[in-house]
Design an enzyme around this catalytic site. Structure first.
Site, PDB file in Angstrom:
ATOM      1  N   GLU A   1     -20.743  -1.308  17.220  1.00  0.00           N
ATOM      2  CA  GLU A   1     -22.206  -1.279  17.112  1.00  0.00           C
ATOM      3  C   GLU A   1     -22.798  -0.975  18.472  1.00  0.00           C
ATOM      4  OE1 GLU A   1     -24.109  -4.697  15.419  1.00  0.00           O
ATOM      5  OE2 GLU A   1     -22.761  -4.756  13.672  1.00  0.00           O
TER       6      GLU A   1
ATOM      7  N   GLU B   1     -18.749 -10.026  14.627  1.00  0.00           N
ATOM      8  CA  GLU B   1     -19.303 -10.760  15.757  1.00  0.00           C
ATOM      9  C   GLU B   1     -18.946 -12.248  15.850  1.00  0.00           C
ATOM     10  OE1 GLU B   1     -23.466  -9.792  15.637  1.00  0.00           O
ATOM     11  OE2 GLU B   1     -23.098  -7.755  16.327  1.00  0.00           O
TER      12      GLU B   1
END
Length: 651
Positions: free
Chosen positions: A398, A277
């Site tokens: 995710e 991320e």
């Protein structure tokens, strides 16, 4: 960046905050005698799988999620997310040099052999399609089992279930891959914690790197691939960039080349997720070497390929895209088509966005009048086009939800349909039940499936099948030769809070630590000014590790440590030390939010009158003279108490 468009970060810490909460050291006098047993206890652990038993398949009422009624109302809140001590070995682990550091894992059953034979092996890309060596297409159907990126430096739940039981459960649900988050800090640590010796006797003495070896080898026995995910630099919080003041780009790349070499002969490890991320100041192809994630991923990918050109190089997106739009942390790949990550060995890059529902953060598309019908266009514009236009493979790294709102259910159903229609690979977040804002695929006992979620995923993973839990075979393989640490791996003090940026290149001297925010395990953090995203933990904030003592000059002392905490419970470890004669013991502490004890090891525990009381049992029934014993428990509570007053007595 406004709070309504910013993706929230994952301080998964199980509130594993690097800020371990240590409560009082207390003492008492008078202890009897007896020796502490050194063998693993045969304690009955609620929900723990028995070796040789079959994990029930996730039986679902329907292969497709129930249809939802029209969406009503505005979408609620939706985005997820030091080196110190130790020397890493990069000796290959695999068929040619297996298990040097493993406590031997070769399965002896026919089912294990069949599972290993079903593994994908090395994969490569043909356009947007992942293919096996024989040219057949392959879809990664993954799930994250987090914990090795936290201060526990071990997959969570090993305080309750065995590693094999968890892997068998995952395989039984229909997944074929484990996404294994880790931190750079844990790679260099000398020990993990919060592992129940009663159900994982071969794991408790391993370093995190050795434990990773075990996860890989046991995953192989269940036909599960592994994608290694460098989730964060230190174990406290997610960083914006791939480096911090404590962890340089050079050390990040060194970690990856070490791991690539370590698993060079082990095709169970099919890929490496370079950094979890990127967000904030991270950009894609902007040309600034301090912020350009596309360029950094190219440098790291080439370095990994120089060691093992057969690994998939998994590259996440950024938060802020070139057109000025913002999306989830790691979710923006709109610029990758025109400015791709081009490595020395082509056909190995997999782009990996993350995506979450409105309950995580209220992205603007959740309040659109045509929600959820608008979602496929949002996804295609940000990352799906890479697959639909046959540019490169996509792995949605995710996605997950507690499925507590109609908006979340609509998002979930649409995502599953989109993945099924496009054939895009995925990795669900998460297996763990202690992900603060998404929950997991099993309940708090780490065994019972979350039936609604498993049913909703059935179009992607099927209806499941029973997978027997195996017993690892003992072995005596010698340990690999340790290699000296590189100069940039010089131990430094870990920072206990949010990682801060530092320019790429050689590591810098650490600056003053930044206090860490409170976290919940596996829970994305919430952008400033946005609604809470399931954070748990103590209302007292996030103090640095501290301790205090009480009592007289007795011979028995105890240290209580909150190892992990989330919005519905916590894990505590207690270390008892005896300087006198041996005896039994009992310890208690106040906890106004506690309702029950899920599991305990080395002691029997109960909750009554807002107090948790535990009595030594199993291997820790007595504490022998001059010895220390470590015990622990999992408590259902609204928050872990901060430095609770301990009452300790001999028995």
């Amino acid at each position: 960046m406004g709070p309504t468009t910013r993706r929230k970060g994952r301080w998964w810490g199980a509130a594993l905050t690097a800020l371990v909460l240590v409560a009082g050291v207390v003492t008492t006098a008078g202890i009897g005698s007896a020796a502490v047993g050194s063998s693993a206890a045969e304690a009955a652990v609620p929900g723990a799988a028995v070796a040789g038993a079959a994990v029930p398949a996730a039986v679902v009422a329907s292969a497709t999620p129930p249809a939802l009624g029209p969406h009503t109302g505005t979408a609620g809140p939706g985005a997820p997310g030091s080196r110190f001590g130790g020397t890493a070995s990069d000796t290959p682990i695999g068929p040619a040099a297996v298990a040097g550091e493993l406590a031997a894992t070769a399965p002896s059953t026919a089912s294990a052999a069949a599972a290993s034979a079903s593994l994908a092996g090395w994969l490569h890309a043909d356009g947007a399609t992942l293919e096996k060596a024989d040219g057949s297409p392959y879809v990664i159907k993954g799930v994250a089992w987090f914990g090795m990126e936290t201060s526990n430096c071990a997959p969570h739940g090993l305080w309750t279930i065995s590693l094999d039981a968890g892997l068998a459960q995952i395989a039984s649900m229909g997944f074929n891959t484990i996404r294994l988050p880790f931190s750079s800090e844990c790679l260099a640590a000398s020990a993990s914690n919060s592992i129940n010796a009663g159900v994982n006797p071969t794991l408790v003495s391993l370093s995190p790197l050795e434990l990773m070896d075990q996860v890989v080898q046991r995953a192989k026995a269940y036909g599960l691939n592994v994608i290694l995910d460098r989730h964060r630099p230190d174990s406290g919080a997610q960083s914006e960039l791939w480096y911090t003041a404590q962890y340089s780009e050079e050390s990040w790349i060194a970690d990856w080349t070490m791991l690539a070499r370590r698993y060079l002969a082990e095709p169970t490890v099919i890929g490496v997720d370079l950094h979890n991320e990127p967000h904030g100041q991270a950009c894609w192809g902007c040309g600034d070497p301090a912020r350009d994630w596309q360029a950094a991923a190219t440098r790291a990918g080439d370095a990994v390929q120089a060691v093992n050109p057969q690994l998939l190089i998994v590259v996440e997106g950024v938060e802020k895209q070139g057109d000025g739009s913002s999306t989830w942390w790691g979710g923006g790949l709109a610029d990758a088509g025109s400015d791709p990550v081009e490595l020395s060995v082509p056909g190995q890059v997999v782009y990996s966005p993350h995506d979450y529902p409105a309950s995580i953060f209220a992205q603007k598309w959740f309040s659109a009048s045509d929600y959820p019908a608008n979602l496929p266009a949002v996804w295609t514009g940000n990352w799906g086009y890479l697959a639909t236009e046959n540019i490169a493979p996509v792995l949605v790294g995710e996605f997950g939800s507690k499925l507590e709102t109609a908006s979340d259910r609509a998002w979930f159903e649409t995502m599953v349909s989109y993945l099924k229609t496009t054939g895009i690979s995925f990795a669900y977040w998460s297996f763990n039940p202690n992900s603060g804002d998404t929950g997991g695929l099993v309940k708090d006992d780490w065994v019972t499936p979350q039936a609604e979620k498993v049913a909703a995923l059935a179009p992607l993973i099927g209806s499941g099948t029973s997978v027997p839990v195996q017993t690892p075979a003992p072995g005596t393989s010698p340990s690999p030769t340790k290699t000296p640490a590189a100069p940039w791996l010089t131990p430094v003090s870990p920072i206990p809070g949010t990682a801060r940026p530092g320019p790429p290149g050689p590591s810098q001297a650490p600056s003053s630590p930044v206090p860490a925010p409170s976290t919940s395990p596996g829970s994305p953090s919430t952008p400033p000014g946005s609604p809470s995203a399931g954070q748990g933990g103590s209302s007292q904030g996030t103090p640095s590790p501290s301790s205090s003592s009480a009592g007289g000059s007795g011979s028995l002392s105890a240290t209580w440590t909150a190892q992990s905490q989330w919005d519905t419970g916590y894990i505590a470890q207690i270390v008892l030390t005896n300087t006198g004669s041996s005896t039994g013991w009992r310890i208690s502490w106040p906890d106004a939010g506690a309702t029950s004890v899920v599991n305990a090891w080395g002691m029997d525990c109960q909750v009554a009158s807002r107090t948790v009381t535990c009595t030594g049992s199993q291997w820790a029934t007595p504490v022998a003279s001059g010895q220390s014993v470590t015990v622990g428990l999992q408590v259902v509570s609204t928050a872990a108490p901060y430095r609770p007053a301990l009452t300790l007595e001999s028995r």
